[in-house]
Design a protein around this motif. Structure first.
Motif, PDB file in Angstrom:
ATOM      1  N   TYR A  18      38.641  39.309  39.555  1.00 36.37           N
ATOM      2  CA  TYR A  18      39.612  38.279  39.943  1.00 36.37           C
ATOM      3  C   TYR A  18      39.590  37.173  38.903  1.00 36.37           C
ATOM      4  N   PRO A  19      40.675  36.400  38.813  1.00 31.08           N
ATOM      5  CA  PRO A  19      40.667  35.250  37.895  1.00 31.08           C
ATOM      6  C   PRO A  19      39.674  34.190  38.371  1.00 31.08           C
ATOM      7  N   ARG A  20      38.996  33.537  37.469  1.00 31.72           N
ATOM      8  CA  ARG A  20      38.015  32.491  37.800  1.00 31.72           C
ATOM      9  C   ARG A  20      38.749  31.166  37.973  1.00 31.72           C
ATOM     10  N   ARG A  21      39.584  31.111  39.003  1.00 32.22           N
ATOM     11  CA  ARG A  21      40.328  29.900  39.337  1.00 32.22           C
ATOM     12  C   ARG A  21      41.002  30.126  40.679  1.00 32.22           C
ATOM     13  N   ASN A  22      41.610  29.078  41.227  1.00 31.63           N
ATOM     14  CA  ASN A  22      42.366  29.213  42.467  1.00 31.63           C
ATOM     15  C   ASN A  22      43.493  30.205  42.245  1.00 31.63           C
ATOM     16  N   SER A  23      43.517  31.251  43.062  1.00 28.12           N
ATOM     17  CA  SER A  23      44.540  32.270  42.850  1.00 28.12           C
ATOM     18  C   SER A  23      44.753  33.109  44.097  1.00 28.12           C
ATOM     19  N   LEU A  24      45.924  33.700  44.142  1.00 28.36           N
ATOM     20  CA  LEU A  24      46.271  34.722  45.123  1.00 28.36           C
ATOM     21  C   LEU A  24      46.700  35.957  44.354  1.00 28.36           C
ATOM     22  N   ALA A  25      46.158  37.101  44.701  1.00 26.13           N
ATOM     23  CA  ALA A  25      46.588  38.375  44.131  1.00 26.13           C
ATOM     24  C   ALA A  25      47.335  39.117  45.227  1.00 26.13           C
ATOM     25  N   CYS A  32      49.555  34.416  42.125  1.00 25.16           N
ATOM     26  CA  CYS A  32      50.001  33.043  42.288  1.00 25.16           C
ATOM     27  C   CYS A  32      48.795  32.188  41.895  1.00 25.16           C
ATOM     28  N   LEU A  33      48.909  31.474  40.785  1.00 22.23           N
ATOM     29  CA  LEU A  33      47.859  30.564  40.329  1.00 22.23           C
ATOM     30  C   LEU A  33      48.255  29.173  40.796  1.00 22.23           C
ATOM     31  N   ILE A 104      46.193  44.016  50.244  1.00 22.55           N
ATOM     32  CA  ILE A 104      47.462  43.382  50.603  1.00 22.55           C
ATOM     33  C   ILE A 104      47.534  42.046  49.881  1.00 22.55           C
ATOM     34  N   TRP A 105      46.488  41.226  50.038  1.00 22.72           N
ATOM     35  CA  TRP A 105      46.346  40.013  49.228  1.00 22.72           C
ATOM     36  C   TRP A 105      44.898  39.560  49.192  1.00 22.72           C
ATOM     37  N   LEU A 106      44.565  38.853  48.101  1.00 20.23           N
ATOM     38  CA  LEU A 106      43.236  38.287  47.883  1.00 20.23           C
ATOM     39  C   LEU A 106      43.395  36.830  47.485  1.00 20.23           C
ATOM     40  N   LEU A 107      42.755  35.951  48.231  1.00 20.67           N
ATOM     41  CA  LEU A 107      42.753  34.511  47.952  1.00 20.67           C
ATOM     42  C   LEU A 107      41.380  34.115  47.426  1.00 20.67           C
ATOM     43  N   VAL A 108      41.342  33.490  46.255  1.00 19.06           N
ATOM     44  CA  VAL A 108      40.109  32.957  45.676  1.00 19.06           C
ATOM     45  C   VAL A 108      40.272  31.448  45.578  1.00 19.06           C
ATOM     46  N   LEU A 109      39.299  30.718  46.110  1.00 19.09           N
ATOM     47  CA  LEU A 109      39.341  29.256  46.078  1.00 19.09           C
ATOM     48  C   LEU A 109      38.073  28.698  45.446  1.00 19.09           C
ATOM     49  N   SER A 110      38.264  27.798  44.512  1.00 14.79           N
ATOM     50  CA  SER A 110      37.138  27.133  43.843  1.00 14.79           C
ATOM     51  C   SER A 110      36.687  25.928  44.656  1.00 14.79           C
ATOM     52  N   ARG A 111      35.398  25.649  44.591  1.00 16.80           N
ATOM     53  CA  ARG A 111      34.791  24.456  45.173  1.00 16.80           C
ATOM     54  C   ARG A 111      34.863  24.372  46.698  1.00 16.80           C
TER      55      ARG A 111
END
Length: 150
Positions: A18-25, A32-33, A104-111
């Motif tokens: 996954y990208p190392r930032r706030n993102s939705l895949a 969506c960054l 379906i989707w992946l949400l990554v959140l920093s901090r």
């Protein structure tokens, strides 16, 4: 048209990349960054980008997702949450097909710290992190999430 991007998303999901930032895949092949702020309950500065472009524009990639909680819906949908292994202060929430593990989707959140608890409230997912940050996410519109920082 975006079948290559769809394959990239699924391949990255299987690799736990996954990208190392706030993102939705999204399964449709797009990322969506976005930015977040403790002063604002939603996402800001959304940028939609095909998966093939996202990995070319300096989105630092990370690997490893540690699942800390999961819910299986009667519709064969699996909701998981936990820690992004690349940084202990980052958390994730994912929705996938339980039988096939197709994202379906992946949400990554920093901090936010790792997400440790999940609940389904009508068509919303409530995820709570180890630091008390709570995220409310529409199951079918995760880009419209709201954040209550802990």
């Amino acid at each position: 048209m975006f079948s290559a991007d769809q394959r990239i998303i699924q391949s990255r999901w299987q690799e736990e990349a996954y990208p190392r930032r706030n993102s939705l895949a999204f399964a449709n092949g797009f990322y969506c960054l976005f930015e977040t702020s403790e002063q604002h309950p939603g996402v800001m500065e959304k940028t939609w980008i095909p998966a093939s472009d996202a990995w070319q524009v300096g989105a630092h990639g990370c690997e490893g997702l540690a699942i800390l909680s999961a819910i299986t819906l009667s519709t064969d949908t699996l909701i998981t949450c936990g820690e992004c292994c690349a940084a202990g202060e980052d958390g994730f929430i994912a929705v996938s097909e339980a039988a096939t593990n197709r994202l379906i989707w992946l949400l990554v959140l920093s901090r936010t710290d790792p997400f440790v608890a999940l609940a389904l409230e009508d068509d919303r997912i409530r995820a709570t992190s180890s630091s008390g940050t709570t995220i409310l996410i529409l199951l079918h519109r995760p880009d419209q999430l709201s954040i209550a920082w802990g």
